[in-house]
Design a protein around this motif. Structure first.
Motif, PDB file in Angstrom:
ATOM      1  N   THR A  81      55.658   8.638  26.798  1.00 14.90           N
ATOM      2  CA  THR A  81      56.577   8.647  25.652  1.00 14.90           C
ATOM      3  C   THR A  81      57.400   9.930  25.604  1.00 14.90           C
ATOM      4  O   THR A  81      58.597   9.904  25.295  1.00 14.90           O
ATOM      5  CB  THR A  81      55.781   8.476  24.347  1.00 14.90           C
ATOM      6  N   LEU A  82      56.801  11.052  25.940  1.00 11.89           N
ATOM      7  CA  LEU A  82      57.524  12.330  25.954  1.00 11.89           C
ATOM      8  C   LEU A  82      58.682  12.287  26.946  1.00 11.89           C
ATOM      9  O   LEU A  82      59.784  12.801  26.676  1.00 11.89           O
ATOM     10  CB  LEU A  82      56.556  13.470  26.306  1.00 11.89           C
ATOM     11  N   GLU A 108      50.365  13.181  17.394  1.00  3.99           N
ATOM     12  CA  GLU A 108      50.947  13.821  18.583  1.00  3.99           C
ATOM     13  C   GLU A 108      50.492  13.146  19.872  1.00  3.99           C
ATOM     14  O   GLU A 108      51.200  13.161  20.879  1.00  3.99           O
ATOM     15  CB  GLU A 108      50.560  15.303  18.601  1.00  3.99           C
ATOM     16  N   LEU A 111      52.642  10.894  22.280  1.00  6.67           N
ATOM     17  CA  LEU A 111      53.604  11.467  23.230  1.00  6.67           C
ATOM     18  C   LEU A 111      53.068  11.447  24.656  1.00  6.67           C
ATOM     19  O   LEU A 111      53.842  11.468  25.619  1.00  6.67           O
ATOM     20  CB  LEU A 111      53.958  12.902  22.831  1.00  6.67           C
ATOM     21  N   VAL A 126      58.818   6.422  16.818  1.00  2.00           N
ATOM     22  CA  VAL A 126      59.151   7.447  17.824  1.00  2.00           C
ATOM     23  C   VAL A 126      60.661   7.505  18.059  1.00  2.00           C
ATOM     24  O   VAL A 126      61.266   8.586  18.117  1.00  2.00           O
ATOM     25  CB  VAL A 126      58.402   7.174  19.154  1.00  2.00           C
TER      26      VAL A 126
END
Length: 492
Positions: A81-82, A108, A111, A126
């Motif tokens: 996802t990051l 968190e 991510l 997101v």
């Protein structure tokens, strides 16, 4: 603060004879929280794409801001996802991203998971967080609620209420009421802007519609009276003119000059009345311009021979080794309108499929009569294609009734000629609902039936369900709809 000016905007898709927009002009303030509403197929997403510069058009759109569009297209959903966020916005600041994720109550750890492993709700949050860490942009947010459960919708609506500088396309009345301060509406013949939330706009629209209807009724009466008067006056002048060649009872000659003058005066009066009648007709053409076609729908549900249609007793459903839901027990009684409620992933759709007859792995007992007929509306519209006539024939439903329902749901006759695959998301969903309303069954099972469907059509469907009280089991995240419709709520 800056302004977005739209002047004389005209646009039609290539190969189409109908303009989506024609000589449209209005002005937007980039500090507004703008709710964007209108019936399916009116051009909401098209207008957002025009702002983004995706199509050529005539007229002018001027703005001193850049535009960003939600939802972003994610090319590689298998990425972390990051990395997905970095592909969308390479220059983002980590602390800003974490601030937005915290506001949206996203942990968190998402991510560092593949984007495609996130639930639909997590993906939406997101991408919204990524949208709002961009600076100096006017945000175009296109239907963010479609995959959010009721709790997530409230969270996202509260989140948006703290922001400004966006256009939000949504058909969820409670969602809009909580987070917008202006409404931009695409009506039948124009685009208008009004200060306030959706409920304020809707009350004003109803008042305006009542005024137009009252004016129309008065005008119809005036036209009828003028028409009859003109006809009588025309007949009189014609009879007087004929009498010039007749004789008086005394046998003396008729004064043709006097009678001709009288006939001319009456003819002139007749012409004046005709002109007044035409002016009234011209005025009438200006009325009823934005009265929406929202005729009542009908449903003809079969009568079942038992009061209880189905029952689940201690049911648990599994996908592989994963338990989707556990120990579910409830019954469906005749005339009940049951809403299944719960967070995304709690097994609502799986329960609907199991009752409908989809082969799923489960334990416990499901009891339903072998004679029970069910109509099922799926969330998914991706496989819809072909023309409407063939679709009706292949599903064994009456074509004329099917198309009549679609007409009442604001389909134009031109739409009947198109391939279903070219329909908007809301129009595809209406096809599934119209099919379901045509089917003679004992029980309707609808899985998120209102996704992408415009507000006025939602109200028509509400009216239908309240008027006819069919037996229905449904999943829907529109809180206003559930509040108005459900006779029983089962929380998972």
């Amino acid at each position: 603060m800056s302004l977005i000016n739209v002047s004389n905007l005209t646009f039609a898709y290539e190969g189409s004879y109908d303009n989506i927009f024609e000589n449209v002009s209005f002005q937007l303030d980039t500090d507004w929280k703008l709710g964007f509403t209108g019936r399916n197929g009116r051009g909401k997403t098209t207008f957002l794409n025009l702002l983004l510069g995706k199509y050529e058009y005539s007229g002018n759109i001027s703005a001193n801001v850049t535009f960003d569009y939600f939802p972003f297209h994610v090319e590689n959903k298998e990425y972390m996802t990051l990395d997905v966020i970095e592909d969308i916005y390479p220059d983002y600041l980590q602390w800003k991203l974490m601030r937005e994720l915290t506001l949206l109550k996203v942990s968190e750890d998402v991510l560092y998971r593949p984007f495609d492993s996130l639930s639909n709700g997590e993906q939406t949050k997101v991408l919204l967080a990524t949208l709002f860490i961009k600076e100096n942009s006017f945000l175009l947010i296109d239907e963010p609620t479609n995959h959010l459960d009721i709790h997530a919708r409230k969270l996202v609506s509260d989140y948006l209420s703290t922001k400004n500088g966006f256009i939000l396309v949504s058909h969820d009345r409670s969602f809009l009421d909580n987070c917008v301060d202006h409404i931009l509406s695409i009506n039948k013949t124009n685009i208008e802007i009004q200060k306030g939330n959706f409920s304020a706009w809707w009350e004003n629209k109803k008042r305006q519609d009542q005024f137009e209807l009252a004016s129309d009724e008065k005008l119809r009466k005036d036209i009828k009276r003028l028409s009859e008067s003109a006809k009588r006056t025309g007949n009189w002048s014609h009879e007087v003119e004929k009498s010039k060649n007749g004789t008086r009872n005394s046998g003396s000659k008729v004064d043709k000059g006097y009678i001709g003058h009288k006939a001319a005066k009456m003819m002139k009066r007749s012409k004046n009345i005709e002109q007044r009648q035409q002016s009234a007709i011209d005025e009438k053409s200006k009325l009823l311009k934005n009265i929406e076609n929202s005729e009542s729908l009908k449903i003809s549900q079969l009568t079942f021979h038992k009061n209880q249609l189905a029952e689940l007793d201690d049911v648990s459903i599994f996908y592989g080794d994963k338990t989707v839901c556990a120990n579910i027990s409830f019954s469906i009684e005749k005339g009940e309108r049951i809403a299944l409620s719960g967070k995304n992933g709690s097994g609502k759709s799986s329960i609907l499929k199991l009752i409908y007859g989809v082969d799923l792995k489960y334990t416990g007992h499901i009891r339903k009569d072998s004679q029970l007929k069910i109509s099922y509306v799926s969330q998914d519209t991706s496989d819809l294609q072909g023309n409407l006539s063939d679709y009706a024939a292949s599903n064994g439903i009456e074509e004329s009734l099917f198309k009549s329902i679609l007409r009442k749901l604001d389909f134009s006759r031109l739409q009947f000629e198109k391939d279903i695959s070219a329909f908007s998301g809301g129009q595809k969903k209406k096809v599934l609902l119209a099919k379901s309303l045509c089917e003679e069954v004992h029980l309707h099972i609808w899985d998120e039936p209102l996704n992408f469907i415009d507000v006025i059509s939602r109200m028509q469907i509400e009216e239908l369900l309240l008027d006819y009280s069919p037996t229905i089991l449904f999943v829907e995240h529109d809180s206003e709809f559930c509040k108005n419709i459900a006779t029983k709520v089962i929380e998972l």
